[in-house]
Design an enzyme around this catalytic site. Structure first.
Site, PDB file in Angstrom:
ATOM      1  N   ILE A  14       0.895  -1.152   0.000  1.00 10.87           N
ATOM      2  CA  ILE A  14       0.000   0.000   0.000  1.00 10.87           C
ATOM      3  C   ILE A  14       0.934   1.202   0.000  1.00 10.87           C
ATOM      4  O   ILE A  14       1.561   1.523   1.011  1.00 10.87           O
ATOM      5  CB  ILE A  14      -0.922   0.009   1.238  1.00 10.87           C
ATOM      6  CG1 ILE A  14      -1.761  -1.274   1.289  1.00 10.87           C
ATOM      7  CG2 ILE A  14      -1.822   1.254   1.221  1.00 10.87           C
ATOM      8  CD1 ILE A  14      -2.499  -1.474   2.610  1.00 10.87           C
ATOM      9  N   HIS A  15       1.089   1.827  -1.159  1.00  9.89           N
ATOM     10  CA  HIS A  15       2.071   2.894  -1.352  1.00  9.89           C
ATOM     11  C   HIS A  15       1.579   4.229  -0.798  1.00  9.89           C
ATOM     12  O   HIS A  15       0.392   4.537  -0.860  1.00  9.89           O
ATOM     13  CB  HIS A  15       2.380   3.066  -2.836  1.00  9.89           C
ATOM     14  CG  HIS A  15       3.137   1.924  -3.421  1.00  9.89           C
ATOM     15  ND1 HIS A  15       4.490   1.785  -3.282  1.00  9.89           N
ATOM     16  CD2 HIS A  15       2.719   0.848  -4.131  1.00  9.89           C
ATOM     17  CE1 HIS A  15       4.886   0.683  -3.890  1.00  9.89           C
ATOM     18  NE2 HIS A  15       3.836   0.091  -4.417  1.00  9.89           N
ATOM     19  N   ALA A  16       2.526   5.018  -0.308  1.00  5.66           N
ATOM     20  CA  ALA A  16       2.206   6.339   0.235  1.00  5.66           C
ATOM     21  C   ALA A  16       2.291   7.439  -0.820  1.00  5.66           C
ATOM     22  O   ALA A  16       1.702   8.497  -0.649  1.00  5.66           O
ATOM     23  CB  ALA A  16       3.146   6.669   1.393  1.00  5.66           C
ATOM     24  N   LEU A  42      -4.268   5.671  -0.377  1.00  2.00           N
ATOM     25  CA  LEU A  42      -3.746   5.062   0.843  1.00  2.00           C
ATOM     26  C   LEU A  42      -4.816   5.020   1.926  1.00  2.00           C
ATOM     27  O   LEU A  42      -5.139   3.951   2.451  1.00  2.00           O
ATOM     28  CB  LEU A  42      -2.519   5.852   1.319  1.00  2.00           C
ATOM     29  CG  LEU A  42      -1.881   5.346   2.597  1.00  2.00           C
ATOM     30  CD1 LEU A  42      -0.460   4.893   2.326  1.00  2.00           C
ATOM     31  CD2 LEU A  42      -1.856   6.455   3.616  1.00  2.00           C
TER      32      LEU A  42
END
Length: 124
Positions: free
Chosen positions: A8-10, A28
């Site tokens: 889960i990329h920021a 996110l």
């Protein structure tokens, strides 16, 4: 979670103003909310991006500035003393810490999305 296969990329890496950056930053919180609502397990483990030597510091600072420009929340620039409190075995000179980066089984998320589509009368 037993099966973790995705991040889960920021939104740190993408160019400011790009659609990828916008969707990562907005997605996110939406991802965590969706997972909570559907009881999908995830780990909000955070992420360290480490400059292992002084020659990598300019690139690390550029990434930090990119993350700030993208609106990545709660990201911090850390000294060795700070980041080794998070990961004692990590070697380097400075690091960026992204506390909201996480991992999830995206296959399971996709199956839940398919159930949502079916419940709304669609087909997958």
């Amino acid at each position: 979670p037993d099966t973790i296969c995705g991040v889960i990329h920021a939104g740190i890496y993408y160019p400011p103003g790009s659609l990828k950056a916008k969707l990562c930053v907005e997605g996110l919180d939406l991802t965590y909310k969706y997972c909570d609502e559907h009881k999908i397990p995830y780990k909000k483990c955070g992420k360290l991006i480490v400059a292992v030597n002084d020659s990598e510091l300019d690139g690390l600072e550029a990434l930090y500035k990119r993350g700030v420009a993208n609106g990545v929340k709660d990201m911090t620039f850390m000294s060795r003393e700070e980041f080794t409190k998070i990961e004692p075995h990590c070697k380097g000179v400075r690091a960026i810490f992204s506390p909201h980066t996480g991992i999830v089984d995206w296959g399971l998320v996709a199956r839940h999305y398919a159930q949502d589509v079916a419940a709304a009368g669609g087909s997958v």
